[in-house]
Design a protein around this motif. Sequence first.
Motif, PDB file in Angstrom:
ATOM      1  N   ALA A  10       0.848  -1.193   0.000  1.00  0.00           N
ATOM      2  CA  ALA A  10       0.000   0.000   0.000  1.00  0.00           C
ATOM      3  C   ALA A  10       0.885   1.246   0.000  1.00  0.00           C
ATOM      4  N   VAL A  11       0.460   2.245  -0.762  1.00  0.00           N
ATOM      5  CA  VAL A  11       1.160   3.528  -0.777  1.00  0.00           C
ATOM      6  C   VAL A  11       0.160   4.607  -0.371  1.00  0.00           C
ATOM      7  N   GLY A  12       0.525   5.347   0.653  1.00  0.00           N
ATOM      8  CA  GLY A  12      -0.370   6.403   1.128  1.00  0.00           C
ATOM      9  C   GLY A  12      -1.774   5.883   1.427  1.00  0.00           C
ATOM     10  N   GLU A  15      -3.967   0.455  -1.668  1.00  0.00           N
ATOM     11  CA  GLU A  15      -3.284  -0.784  -2.056  1.00  0.00           C
ATOM     12  C   GLU A  15      -2.952  -0.733  -3.543  1.00  0.00           C
ATOM     13  N   ILE A  16      -1.685  -0.885  -3.859  1.00  0.00           N
ATOM     14  CA  ILE A  16      -1.250  -0.817  -5.267  1.00  0.00           C
ATOM     15  C   ILE A  16      -0.919  -2.221  -5.769  1.00  0.00           C
ATOM     16  N   LEU A  17      -0.102  -2.956  -5.016  1.00  0.00           N
ATOM     17  CA  LEU A  17       0.178  -4.347  -5.395  1.00  0.00           C
ATOM     18  C   LEU A  17      -0.754  -5.244  -4.597  1.00  0.00           C
ATOM     19  N   GLY A  34       3.691  -3.705 -18.579  1.00  0.00           N
ATOM     20  CA  GLY A  34       2.355  -3.361 -18.091  1.00  0.00           C
ATOM     21  C   GLY A  34       2.040  -1.917 -18.365  1.00  0.00           C
ATOM     22  N   PRO A  35       0.760  -1.586 -18.316  1.00  0.00           N
ATOM     23  CA  PRO A  35       0.346  -0.214 -18.623  1.00  0.00           C
ATOM     24  C   PRO A  35       0.812   0.775 -17.561  1.00  0.00           C
ATOM     25  N   ASN A  36       0.711   2.045 -17.868  1.00  0.00           N
ATOM     26  CA  ASN A  36       1.030   3.100 -16.895  1.00  0.00           C
ATOM     27  C   ASN A  36       0.200   2.910 -15.640  1.00  0.00           C
ATOM     28  N   GLY A  37       0.849   3.082 -14.511  1.00  0.00           N
ATOM     29  CA  GLY A  37       0.108   3.023 -13.251  1.00  0.00           C
ATOM     30  C   GLY A  37      -0.201   1.615 -12.784  1.00  0.00           C
ATOM     31  N   ALA A  38       0.377   0.610 -13.465  1.00  0.00           N
ATOM     32  CA  ALA A  38       0.080  -0.774 -13.099  1.00  0.00           C
ATOM     33  C   ALA A  38       0.706  -1.143 -11.758  1.00  0.00           C
ATOM     34  N   GLY A  39       1.766  -0.459 -11.396  1.00  0.00           N
ATOM     35  CA  GLY A  39       2.454  -0.782 -10.146  1.00  0.00           C
ATOM     36  C   GLY A  39       3.868  -1.298 -10.364  1.00  0.00           C
ATOM     37  N   LYS A  40       4.397  -1.064 -11.550  1.00  0.00           N
ATOM     38  CA  LYS A  40       5.740  -1.557 -11.867  1.00  0.00           C
ATOM     39  C   LYS A  40       6.799  -0.877 -11.001  1.00  0.00           C
ATOM     40  N   SER A  41       6.725   0.472 -10.936  1.00  0.00           N
ATOM     41  CA  SER A  41       7.707   1.177 -10.098  1.00  0.00           C
ATOM     42  C   SER A  41       7.474   0.858  -8.632  1.00  0.00           C
ATOM     43  N   THR A  42       6.210   0.662  -8.272  1.00  0.00           N
ATOM     44  CA  THR A  42       5.915   0.297  -6.887  1.00  0.00           C
ATOM     45  C   THR A  42       6.643  -0.997  -6.528  1.00  0.00           C
ATOM     46  N   LEU A  43       6.621  -1.964  -7.451  1.00  0.00           N
ATOM     47  CA  LEU A  43       7.321  -3.225  -7.214  1.00  0.00           C
ATOM     48  C   LEU A  43       8.820  -2.984  -7.031  1.00  0.00           C
ATOM     49  N   PHE A  84      16.964   3.581 -11.388  1.00  0.00           N
ATOM     50  CA  PHE A  84      15.743   4.350 -11.147  1.00  0.00           C
ATOM     51  C   PHE A  84      15.102   4.822 -12.442  1.00  0.00           C
ATOM     52  N   GLN A  85      13.758   4.816 -12.435  1.00  0.00           N
ATOM     53  CA  GLN A  85      13.049   5.405 -13.572  1.00  0.00           C
ATOM     54  C   GLN A  85      13.361   6.902 -13.657  1.00  0.00           C
ATOM     55  N   TYR A  86      13.428   7.537 -12.484  1.00  0.00           N
ATOM     56  CA  TYR A  86      13.777   8.964 -12.428  1.00  0.00           C
ATOM     57  C   TYR A  86      14.964   9.153 -11.493  1.00  0.00           C
TER      58      TYR A  86
HETATM   59  N1  LIG Z   1       2.750   8.355  -3.150  1.00  0.00           N
HETATM   60  C1  LIG Z   1       1.662   7.821  -3.709  1.00  0.00           C
HETATM   61  N2  LIG Z   1       0.466   7.956  -3.122  1.00  0.00           N
HETATM   62  C2  LIG Z   1      -0.650   7.412  -3.675  1.00  0.00           C
HETATM   63  N3  LIG Z   1      -0.635   6.734  -4.817  1.00  0.00           N
HETATM   64  C3  LIG Z   1       0.532   6.568  -5.449  1.00  0.00           C
HETATM   65  C4  LIG Z   1       1.750   7.099  -4.931  1.00  0.00           C
HETATM   66  N4  LIG Z   1       2.750   6.768  -5.767  1.00  0.00           N
HETATM   67  C5  LIG Z   1       2.187   6.065  -6.783  1.00  0.00           C
HETATM   68  N5  LIG Z   1       0.855   5.945  -6.589  1.00  0.00           N
HETATM   69  C6  LIG Z   1      -0.102   5.266  -7.482  1.00  0.00           C
HETATM   70  O1  LIG Z   1       0.239   3.916  -7.559  1.00  0.00           O
HETATM   71  C7  LIG Z   1      -0.063   3.403  -8.857  1.00  0.00           C
HETATM   72  C8  LIG Z   1       1.143   2.667  -9.393  1.00  0.00           C
HETATM   73  O2  LIG Z   1       2.196   3.562  -9.658  1.00  0.00           O
HETATM   74  P1  LIG Z   1       3.582   3.082 -10.294  1.00  0.00           P
HETATM   75  O3  LIG Z   1       4.072   1.950  -9.519  1.00  0.00           O
HETATM   76  O4  LIG Z   1       4.465   4.278 -10.382  1.00  0.00           O
HETATM   77  O5  LIG Z   1       3.123   2.624 -11.734  1.00  0.00           O
HETATM   78  P2  LIG Z   1       3.979   2.251 -13.016  1.00  0.00           P
HETATM   79  O6  LIG Z   1       5.410   2.331 -12.667  1.00  0.00           O
HETATM   80  O7  LIG Z   1       3.523   0.874 -13.363  1.00  0.00           O
HETATM   81  O8  LIG Z   1       3.593   3.231 -14.083  1.00  0.00           O
HETATM   82  C9  LIG Z   1      -0.496   4.594  -9.687  1.00  0.00           C
HETATM   83  O9  LIG Z   1      -1.918   4.576  -9.764  1.00  0.00           O
HETATM   84  C10 LIG Z   1      -0.023   5.784  -8.888  1.00  0.00           C
HETATM   85  O10 LIG Z   1      -0.866   6.886  -9.094  1.00  0.00           O
END
Ligand SMILES: Nc1ncnc2c1ncn2[C@@H]1O[C@H](COP(=O)(O)OP(=O)(O)O)[C@@H](O)[C@H]1O
Lengths: 249, 349, 488
Positions: A10-12, A15-17, A34-43, A84-86
């Motif tokens: 969970a982020v903030g 739940e993302i993953l 995966g598409p934008n916002g899928a949770g790849k960077s979260t992983l 890092f992506q960024y």
């Molecule tokens: N700090 C945050 N607070 C709330 N939601 C977040 C935060 N960071 C990322 N997200 C959300 O988590 C989801 C996954 O983000 P991310 O992992 O960056 O996706 P990807 O890398 O696959 O494009 C997105 O919907 C994004 O808006």
Amino acid sequence: MLSVSNLHVAVGGTEILKGLSLEIPAGEVHAVMGPNGAGKSTLSYTLAGRQGYEVTSGSASLNGEDLLAMAANERAAKGLFLSFQYPLEIPGVPSLTFIRTALNAQRKARGEDEIGAPAFLKLAREQAAKLKIEFDMLKRPLNVGFSGGEKKRMEIFQMAMLSPQFLILDETDSGLDIDALRIVSEGVNALRSPERGMLVITHYQRLLDYIKPDRVHVLAGGKIVASGGPELALELEDTGYDRFAQAAA
Amino acid sequence: MSVSEALKSRDASLLPSRRDEAWRYTDLRAAVRTIPEPSPLGTVPAAPGPFAAIKADRALVIINGRGPEVLSLDTGQVLCVELRLVADSHATSHQSDLRIDLASGAHLTLLESHEGRGAAYLSSANLIVHLAEGASLERVVILDEPSDAVSVITADITLSPGASLKQTVLTRGASRQRFETQVTHPGGGASVRLDGVYMLADKCHTDLTTIVTHVGPGGTTDQLTKGAVRDASRAVFQGQIQVQPGADQTDARMGHHALILSDRAEIDAKPELEIFADDVSCAHGNTVGALDEDALFYICSRGVPLDQARAMLVQAFGLEVIGRIETEAVREVAQAWLAEVGAGGSDGL
Amino acid sequence: MAAVKQTIDQVEQLEAYEHGFVTDIAQDFAPKGLSEDIVRFISAKKQEPDWMLQWRLEAYARWLAMDAPDWAKVSFPKIDFQDLYYYAAPSQKAGPMSLDEVDPELLKTYAKLGIPLREQEVLAGVQGAPRYAVDAVFDSVSVVTTFKNELAEVGVIFCSFSEAVREHPDLIKRYLGTVVPTTDNYYACLNSAVFSDGSFVYVPPGVRCPMELSTYFRINAQNTGQFERTLIIADKGAYVSYLEGCTAPQRDENQLHAAVVELVVLDDAEIKYSTVQNWYPGDAEGKGGIYNFVTKRADCRGDRSKVSWTQVETGSAVTWKYPSCILRGDDSVGEFYSIAITNGHQQADTGTKMIHLGKNTRSRIISKGISAGKSSNTYRGLVSAHAKATGTRNFTQCDSLLIGKASGAHTVPYIEARNASSKFEHEATTTRLSDDQLFYVMQRGLSQEEAVQLLVNGFVREVLQELPMEFAVEAQKLVAISLEGSVG
Ligand SMILES: Nc1ncnc2c1ncn2[C@@H]1O[C@H](COP(=O)(O)OP(=O)(O)O)[C@@H](O)[C@H]1O
Ligand SMILES: [Mg+2]
């Protein structure tokens, strides 16, 4: 090598993953698409230990050691590297100084001797030449004022210098022109070995022409929704992510 | 407020002097030896105010300190008010207090003008404004006062969470003029924009002072003041941003940029940050300089005479601030003001 | 980075304040308190000529009529000036001595502080090792000055201030108090009455001083004020680089340090003045520590003269200090590079004044403030250009870094421009250490503490680079040590 099981993150408070599982044995390269916002960077952030990425259940281990119990720098010392992506800018700290500090911190954590200045510089010159990085650029503060492509190249340079065991590339191809893409890919391929594992995150098939994956996974809605061989990436190029996004929903 | 007090008690020794840190560049005690006689009842001027072109819902006039003392907006009420403070006085003094209350969700567009119809007066005008939750105030002020007047205008504005303040002041200065805005900023999604433009000539003086105090977390403040001084004029900008303990995630930015067009003119600036919280991002920038010679040359090379090229650049300089006014009709009034004031000047610029 | 690594090791080995020991040595004190008699006593102890005594007495009379300043953002209990000693000196004969005559306890003190007092040891050092001359001031007197003879060969005078009053009265009479007038401010006036010792430097026309000069100040005695007085004159075309370092023992009471430094720079001359200030800052609860109230000013009297102030301020309980430049000569240049770090309960109010009087004068201000713990750190600066100072330039960059919830960081610049061809640019930022940067650095293998140090070093680097090489490493260590325990 890397083993992720039923990971919930969970982020903030969101739940993302949502139960992600992944096995990457040593010697293999796996792509996650995966598409934008899928949770790849979260992983990738979760595996690297960024704060604010709350693991609510599941596990992740590297070579049988629990990653989630370690601080970010301890994971790095175990050989985990995230491109890092960024990439961040670090004002006032010359790139080379930074990398040498990191390398020696990792070596110290592993009980190894520090690398001396001459050996370090020799290595840096070799690797910089391979990645077509001007040596003068390495004297500038890390990433400060670098272009997007230069930052990505600097990530791969750091990776080459730190020689990690497990590599995560988070959209390393974005922002690279075709020549840079080739150079970066060569840098990554040079690190392929039977002892190393890689997780390559990308949107596009293009990168996978250069870095050939053993397996391809599709991440949508916080889960792996499909896995297959390299042909899956080609298939995605034609059909897009829509059907998976629906499957995940 | 010591200026009000000095006026009420007619005691010039109560006026602030440059020994008071907050008044170091605006020495009223040196400018005013004795407090003039109280102003007589004035008459409503025949000429319309600078905002006449805009159809306001209501017009309020305060003449020589006399007029309405309260303005209240009900919950959710939307109102556009023309507020004219007129000094119809010669070598006399007066002061006024106006309280403005905005109930939650109310929106007020305040078109405020300070019009000096007389000469050599001393005036003090004080505004106390309270914005309830989600209320918003857009305040645009034109100061149009004679070059021998001494004028102090203060506003004490308190915001509630979710409220918004947008302010732009336009001035040509006076003999001594101080326009002071104090804002109590609760954070919590409230936002503040405080802008100003000054265009001074002759021996005019203006002092734009702001004090924004962030008392709660999550507030934003954005300030931009620009101006030009020519002849022997003098502009003062004092901007203070305070972030109190606990006011984390404050994001505050302040810019002041000035052009000096004559060796006898003066700019004094004191942009100040006072921060007692750790998770903040604050910045200020201040530049003082001449017109860009390259730009002047470029314009002249296209056939524009030097004087006109200068006026063009001075106006363009102020335009950035005016572009931040949201209501189009108000922005147009401000642009017209800038075109008129920015082109003038007695030393041929 | 070796230095970071070294710093970290250092931090592990050290106590929070490594210079906190006391030297046990016989000392002569003046009776406690301040009076005309004390002023006479100090003057007599130093065997001063009558004109010097008269100068002091006049300053004392004026000081009695002054009030202590209260505008700085610092707060501390009122100082009881009658509860201080104004003179403390190791018992020894007056006047210059050879090193063999110096009390061995003192020599040990300086060895422990890492200050090279024996020329032959410095000379016997590694080939190419930097050599620098030292004037060592212990409480109220200069103990020894090294390399005097070698410097004299090129005409450079480097000696204690007391010695200069006796040996070079013409130069002192000509320049003393001309940059910082006696009545400039409360503490400068007090200093003028009771100043103890300090350094005097004169570099003759066209001479480039062949080595770094440095003064090392040490407060040892209890309840003792230190009132150093330093005067440096760079004659036409001369160059000198000068460094001062400061430490004091750990004591529960607050101690007062009120110095005056005057720099005179003539045509085409340059003075580079560096300070590493590490007075005892007080303990974790804010008890004890030095009150550091200093007036430092440079007068760029000549055309094309240049002054560069670099300061690393990590110590003291309370600091009140604005090294300034009066840019009088046309085309003269003033620079101010500052790192001010406050931790614990420290308070610092520091900055600079750049007064542009001459044409085409230029100034540059780079200030890096770091506040940690419960401390308060204020940058206060003035840049002004006179109507006749056409073509002047100033650039100011003023950054504050916040570490810790309870600290304060303030920026109070004053900008006064009075002509149409001056160009002033000022930028200031206040931010906290970025979590994203910290994570990035930790991902590459650094621990949190190491990551903080690395980012902090990056933050202050622009200023550290301005220090002479041999002191930059020291200063970097000091930066790390001062922030010890500030993150967690
Ligand atoms: N700090 C945050 N607070 C709330 N939601 C977040 C935060 N960071 C990322 N997200 C959300 O988590 C989801 C996954 O983000 P991310 O992992 O960056 O996706 P990807 O890398 O696959 O494009 C997105 O919907 C994004 O808006
Ligand atoms: Mg991503």
